[in-house]
Write a protein that holds these residues in place. Structure first.
Motif, PDB file in Angstrom:
ATOM      1  N   ALA A 100      26.905  40.145  37.896  1.00  0.00           N
ATOM      2  CA  ALA A 100      26.232  40.848  36.806  1.00  0.00           C
ATOM      3  C   ALA A 100      27.181  41.716  35.997  1.00  0.00           C
ATOM      4  O   ALA A 100      26.771  42.302  34.991  1.00  0.00           O
ATOM      5  N   GLY A 101      28.437  41.825  36.399  1.00  0.00           N
ATOM      6  CA  GLY A 101      29.378  42.643  35.639  1.00  0.00           C
ATOM      7  C   GLY A 101      30.712  42.727  36.344  1.00  0.00           C
ATOM      8  O   GLY A 101      30.834  42.438  37.538  1.00  0.00           O
ATOM      9  N   GLN A 102      31.713  43.110  35.578  1.00  0.00           N
ATOM     10  CA  GLN A 102      33.054  43.338  36.110  1.00  0.00           C
ATOM     11  C   GLN A 102      33.654  44.549  35.413  1.00  0.00           C
ATOM     12  O   GLN A 102      33.262  44.904  34.299  1.00  0.00           O
ATOM     13  N   GLY A 103      34.595  45.188  36.071  1.00  0.00           N
ATOM     14  CA  GLY A 103      35.254  46.340  35.475  1.00  0.00           C
ATOM     15  C   GLY A 103      36.496  46.705  36.250  1.00  0.00           C
ATOM     16  O   GLY A 103      36.806  46.113  37.295  1.00  0.00           O
ATOM     17  N   SER A 104      37.214  47.704  35.749  1.00  0.00           N
ATOM     18  CA  SER A 104      38.429  48.186  36.392  1.00  0.00           C
ATOM     19  C   SER A 104      38.467  49.701  36.309  1.00  0.00           C
ATOM     20  O   SER A 104      37.746  50.315  35.520  1.00  0.00           O
ATOM     21  N   VAL A 105      39.314  50.296  37.134  1.00  0.00           N
ATOM     22  CA  VAL A 105      39.534  51.741  37.115  1.00  0.00           C
ATOM     23  C   VAL A 105      41.002  51.986  36.807  1.00  0.00           C
ATOM     24  O   VAL A 105      41.888  51.479  37.504  1.00  0.00           O
ATOM     25  N   SER A 106      41.249  52.732  35.771  1.00  0.00           N
ATOM     26  CA  SER A 106      42.630  53.059  35.408  1.00  0.00           C
ATOM     27  C   SER A 106      43.070  54.313  36.154  1.00  0.00           C
ATOM     28  O   SER A 106      42.296  54.949  36.869  1.00  0.00           O
ATOM     29  N   GLY A 107      44.338  54.682  35.957  1.00  0.00           N
ATOM     30  CA  GLY A 107      44.847  55.882  36.615  1.00  0.00           C
ATOM     31  C   GLY A 107      45.122  55.624  38.079  1.00  0.00           C
ATOM     32  O   GLY A 107      45.414  54.512  38.507  1.00  0.00           O
ATOM     33  N   GLY A 108      45.016  56.685  38.881  1.00  0.00           N
ATOM     34  CA  GLY A 108      45.242  56.574  40.308  1.00  0.00           C
ATOM     35  C   GLY A 108      46.691  56.771  40.700  1.00  0.00           C
ATOM     36  O   GLY A 108      47.542  57.162  39.893  1.00  0.00           O
ATOM     37  N   ASP A 109      46.980  56.520  41.972  1.00  0.00           N
ATOM     38  CA  ASP A 109      48.344  56.622  42.471  1.00  0.00           C
ATOM     39  C   ASP A 109      49.165  55.432  41.977  1.00  0.00           C
ATOM     40  O   ASP A 109      48.619  54.369  41.657  1.00  0.00           O
ATOM     41  N   VAL A 110      50.480  55.603  41.933  1.00  0.00           N
ATOM     42  CA  VAL A 110      51.379  54.531  41.492  1.00  0.00           C
ATOM     43  C   VAL A 110      52.428  54.314  42.578  1.00  0.00           C
ATOM     44  O   VAL A 110      53.159  55.239  42.940  1.00  0.00           O
ATOM     45  N   GLN A 111      52.489  53.087  43.093  1.00  0.00           N
ATOM     46  CA  GLN A 111      53.450  52.725  44.132  1.00  0.00           C
ATOM     47  C   GLN A 111      54.501  51.797  43.528  1.00  0.00           C
ATOM     48  O   GLN A 111      54.176  50.740  42.991  1.00  0.00           O
ATOM     49  N   THR A 112      55.761  52.198  43.625  1.00  0.00           N
ATOM     50  CA  THR A 112      56.863  51.375  43.128  1.00  0.00           C
ATOM     51  C   THR A 112      57.386  50.503  44.258  1.00  0.00           C
ATOM     52  O   THR A 112      57.636  50.983  45.364  1.00  0.00           O
ATOM     53  N   VAL A 113      57.531  49.205  43.986  1.00  0.00           N
ATOM     54  CA  VAL A 113      58.008  48.246  44.977  1.00  0.00           C
ATOM     55  C   VAL A 113      59.226  47.527  44.404  1.00  0.00           C
ATOM     56  O   VAL A 113      59.177  46.986  43.295  1.00  0.00           O
ATOM     57  N   ASP A 114      60.317  47.536  45.165  1.00  0.00           N
ATOM     58  CA  ASP A 114      61.537  46.848  44.753  1.00  0.00           C
ATOM     59  C   ASP A 114      61.709  45.618  45.636  1.00  0.00           C
ATOM     60  O   ASP A 114      62.054  45.724  46.814  1.00  0.00           O
ATOM     61  N   LEU A 115      61.437  44.439  45.069  1.00  0.00           N
ATOM     62  CA  LEU A 115      61.522  43.207  45.842  1.00  0.00           C
ATOM     63  C   LEU A 115      62.950  42.874  46.255  1.00  0.00           C
ATOM     64  O   LEU A 115      63.176  42.057  47.150  1.00  0.00           O
ATOM     65  N   ALA A 116      63.923  43.479  45.579  1.00  0.00           N
ATOM     66  CA  ALA A 116      65.318  43.244  45.939  1.00  0.00           C
ATOM     67  C   ALA A 116      65.749  44.078  47.131  1.00  0.00           C
ATOM     68  O   ALA A 116      66.906  44.015  47.558  1.00  0.00           O
ATOM     69  N   GLY A 117      64.846  44.903  47.652  1.00  0.00           N
ATOM     70  CA  GLY A 117      65.141  45.647  48.868  1.00  0.00           C
ATOM     71  C   GLY A 117      65.461  47.110  48.659  1.00  0.00           C
ATOM     72  O   GLY A 117      65.783  47.823  49.618  1.00  0.00           O
ATOM     73  N   GLY A 118      65.367  47.607  47.446  1.00  0.00           N
ATOM     74  CA  GLY A 118      65.644  49.013  47.190  1.00  0.00           C
ATOM     75  C   GLY A 118      64.497  49.901  47.637  1.00  0.00           C
ATOM     76  O   GLY A 118      63.419  49.423  47.991  1.00  0.00           O
TER      77      GLY A 118
END
Length: 394
Positions: A100-118
């Motif tokens: 019956a509907g879809q939505g998203s939530v902006s903001g929140g925590d931000v997690q940085t991921v370095d796939l190169a291993g950093g």
């Protein structure tokens, strides 16, 4: 309940949450977990911690006359170094079993991921609110499926009429464990993951323990499966063991037996389906470990590559072909004394013809269209007439 400005705020408790094994009370609200605290305490892997806290298959379920619903959450957004921003996670609203509907939530925590291993980091952020309005008046069953790939703390549920738990519909509970494909990677929304789609087609209640990067035959996962009430169980084994280059064939065989033994301690006669790996050309005959393609990352594209040598199979290194053969042998051996144990070759869900038509975009993970195809096929093979999960009389 308390009412303010026309809204009724309802505490988020286990009676309103489905698909989670545990709810953790936090300073901001409630965090659903798909592994219990004891299991989490036995493994310090950051990837597993991220995956199990992403609520794939987790949904709020309640009965209400409300025509407006608000859900305040704190999402955790992932930012991958060198790659384009990821879209916000999607919430799916179902009313009486229909989208019956879809939505998203902006903001929140931000997690940085370095796939190169950093090193990575997490920056805290503010909560956001999702609102659905214009719902039909009258008593109805509402489900809000949380983003399958976005850690989500639940802060508050607000409605313009009281809510109550949905009564037991008598549906069977299907407990599934697998890798990132079961977790739902690349699915368009939480009900677009293949297990969620298969559960809907099969008319069952889903508990999804698909853990991105975490289907590694861990004993604590086997115990979680053992201790979770279920009428049907499936375990999809293979790709993560090759990705991580975690063990050789000598260790793999007894580890599978031990995993199944533990599950059977809690579910001695429950239909148990062992699913071997889907087709993945990258690792059919080439062992792991799997690694990001650094050149592709520099160009802003995510691709994976196999770094093993096919010749290493002679020394016991695992490939998907080796794993499929061994799983089929193990299940056949055990089924002689366990008539409720079954096997499904994963290539029946995604095989050579599918790879030609719908190739894996990053070399490992099916796209949204392929996720749907896998779910439809699993539903037909497992829940359809003659399937190992078919209801009695089907």
């Amino acid at each position: 309940m308390d009412t303010e400005h026309g809204w009724t705020t309802t505490p988020i408790t286990a009676e309103l949450v489905r698909g989670a094994l545990e709810l953790e009370r936090t300073a901001r609200g409630v965090l659903p977990h798909r592994l219990p605290a004891r299991a989490r305490a036995q493994c310090a892997d950051a990837q597993l911690a991220m995956a199990e806290s992403q609520p794939s298959g987790v949904r709020l379920a309640f009965r209400t006359r409300a025509t407006a619903v608000e859900l305040e959450t704190v999402p955790t957004k992932r930012v991958y170094t060198g790659l384009p921003p990821r879209p916000d996670g999607v919430y799916d609203l179902f009313v009486d079993g229909r989208l019956a509907g879809q939505g998203s939530v902006s903001g929140g925590d931000v997690q940085t991921v370095d796939l190169a291993g950093g090193p990575g980091e997490t920056r805290p952020g503010a909560s956001g609110t999702l609102r659905f309005t214009g719902l039909a008046d009258g008593v109805k069953d509402v489900e809000i499926w949380l983003p399958h790939d976005e850690r989500t703390e639940l802060v508050a549920l607000r409605t313009d009429a009281p809510v109550e738990p949905v009564p037991d519909r008598g549906r069977r509970v299907w407990l599934h464990h697998g890798s990132s494909i079961s977790h739902g990677s690349n699915a368009a929304s939480p009900t677009g993951t293949w297990p969620a789609l298969a559960a809907r087609l099969g008319g069952v209640e889903l508990v999804n323990l698909g853990l991105g990067g975490g289907a590694l035959l861990d004993p604590f996962t086997a115990r979680a499966l053992r201790d979770t009430p279920a009428d049907l169980i499936s375990v999809k084994i293979g790709i993560n063991l090759v990705n991580a280059d975690l063990m050789r064939l000598r260790a793999f065989t007894p580890a599978v037996h031990g995993f199944l033994d533990t599950v059977r301690e809690g579910h001695p006669r429950t239909p148990l389906l062992v699913v071997s790996p889907l087709l993945c050309p990258l690792h059919e005959d080439t062992p792991g470990p799997t690694a990001p393609d650094v050149e592709a990352l520099r160009a802003g594209r995510l691709l994976f590559k196999a770094t093993g040598d096919p010749a290493e199979r002679a020394g016991g290194k695992l490939t998907l072909g080796v794993i499929r053969d061994e799983l089929a042998r193990i299940v056949a051996q055990r089924a002689a004394d366990d008539p409720h144990l079954h096997h499904l070759d994963g290539r029946a869900l995604y095989g050579e013809a599918d790879a030609a038509e719908l190739p894996l975009p990053d070399g490992l993970h099916p796209d949204a269209t392929a996720q749907r195809r896998i779910g439809e096929r699993f539903a037909a093979l497992a829940f359809g007439a003659g399937g190992h999960f078919a209801a009695q009389g089907s």
